[in-house]
Write an enzyme that holds these catalytic residues in place. Sequence first.
Site, PDB file in Angstrom:
ATOM      1  N   ILE A  20     -67.836   7.891  89.845  1.00 35.91           N
ATOM      2  CA  ILE A  20     -68.526   8.176  90.871  1.00 35.91           C
ATOM      3  C   ILE A  20     -70.244   8.449  90.502  1.00 35.91           C
ATOM      4  O   ILE A  20     -70.357   8.699  89.494  1.00 35.91           O
ATOM      5  CB  ILE A  20     -68.360  10.333  90.965  1.00 35.91           C
ATOM      6  CG1 ILE A  20     -66.532   9.860  91.097  1.00 35.91           C
ATOM      7  CG2 ILE A  20     -68.820  10.428  92.064  1.00 35.91           C
ATOM      8  CD1 ILE A  20     -66.270  11.448  91.334  1.00 35.91           C
ATOM      9  N   LYS A  21     -70.662   8.659  91.635  1.00 34.39           N
ATOM     10  CA  LYS A  21     -72.581   7.993  91.595  1.00 34.39           C
ATOM     11  C   LYS A  21     -73.516   9.084  91.641  1.00 34.39           C
ATOM     12  O   LYS A  21     -72.433   9.922  92.890  1.00 34.39           O
ATOM     13  CB  LYS A  21     -72.809   7.134  91.821  1.00 34.39           C
ATOM     14  CG  LYS A  21     -72.255   5.651  91.997  1.00 34.39           C
ATOM     15  CD  LYS A  21     -72.895   4.795  93.431  1.00 34.39           C
ATOM     16  CE  LYS A  21     -74.074   4.746  93.852  1.00 34.39           C
ATOM     17  NZ  LYS A  21     -74.624   3.333  93.839  1.00 34.39           N
TER      18      LYS A  21
END
Length: 375
Positions: free
Chosen positions: A139-140
Amino acid sequence: MHPKVEQLAEQGQSLWCDTFSRQLLRNGEIKRLIGLGVSGITSNPSMFRDSILGGSLYDRQIARLTADGCPPDSAVYERLAVKDIQTAADMFRPVFDRTGGLDGYVSLEVSPLLAHDWQATLEQVRHLWQVVNRPNLMIKIPATPAGLLAIEESLADGININITLIFGLEMYEAVMDAYLRALERRVRLGKSVERVRSVASLFVSRVDGLVDRLLDEQIQAADGERAASLAALKGRAGLANAKLAYQSFRRTFASPRFRVLAARGAHSQRLLWASTSTKNPDYRDVMYLEALIGPGTINTAPLATIDAFLDHGVVSPTVEQDVEDARQTLAALKQHGIDIVDVTNQLLAEGLDKFAEAHRALIEAIGGKVALRAA
């Protein structure tokens, strides 16, 4: 595996793809890339905007979600994105398994509208981690001051995190520190650190894009000798900044602090080169790949840049070459009134604005499609 990708692997670098769409998932392009040895893929709000709005591939799913009474447009977007990310993660899962979790990741970004709200970011990270439900998800989270808090908490939870929109060296140092603090917290609580994975995405070509514009402004008003000295600095800031970041990476993950964690099975937070397509046609089209090859790194590049590199790129250990020249380049720029700290701060603000604008446009367009079907 393509020989060039194999050569990169021998140098300790992975090649990921920085182009994402449902069309690529369906037309065989992702399978082709995996066959070539490309070992991960990253996405961002702009890519999802272009993918969802660029054709009719999503219309049937939007119609089904609308018929099922799926509430607001942001929830519809999440369903669309999650389906694509799950599909991609399943395609890259064999890479993840074969490399023992080193590669095979697919990245999904939290809403850029939350970039300055760490608690809301953390809540969304935890939610996405659960709904995607794939071990090879990353997840960014954007590298903002608020983002750092969410990054540490997410990693302490054992969630894989890709820290994005890193431009400045000071922020990069803070990102690595957040990673180490998270691992140290897990150790104190008796939790494993062996499966926690993270990458730090440092953007490269955008630095040259802004610095070159600033140089051009001065060149127009300069005399011959000064103009020449200014022109000689063009196309050098991005690589200089990246090479100095790599020196920080090497120091941090060779430090006694990290060795304590490594003894418990912790992995280095890999340094990922992002924004590595060449924006200026006067520059070699693979310059940002050729000049940043070294152990512990990833280069994520668009399809056209990957194909260009596989066609005529040169592989050699370059990331630690010309380090002193990198320092001198940034010093020379500062002498001309171009401070890399100011540049990277501006680029972070612009990057956040760009992704936020893309996200808003995407949500509005989905709303338009939903309204059209409801009419």
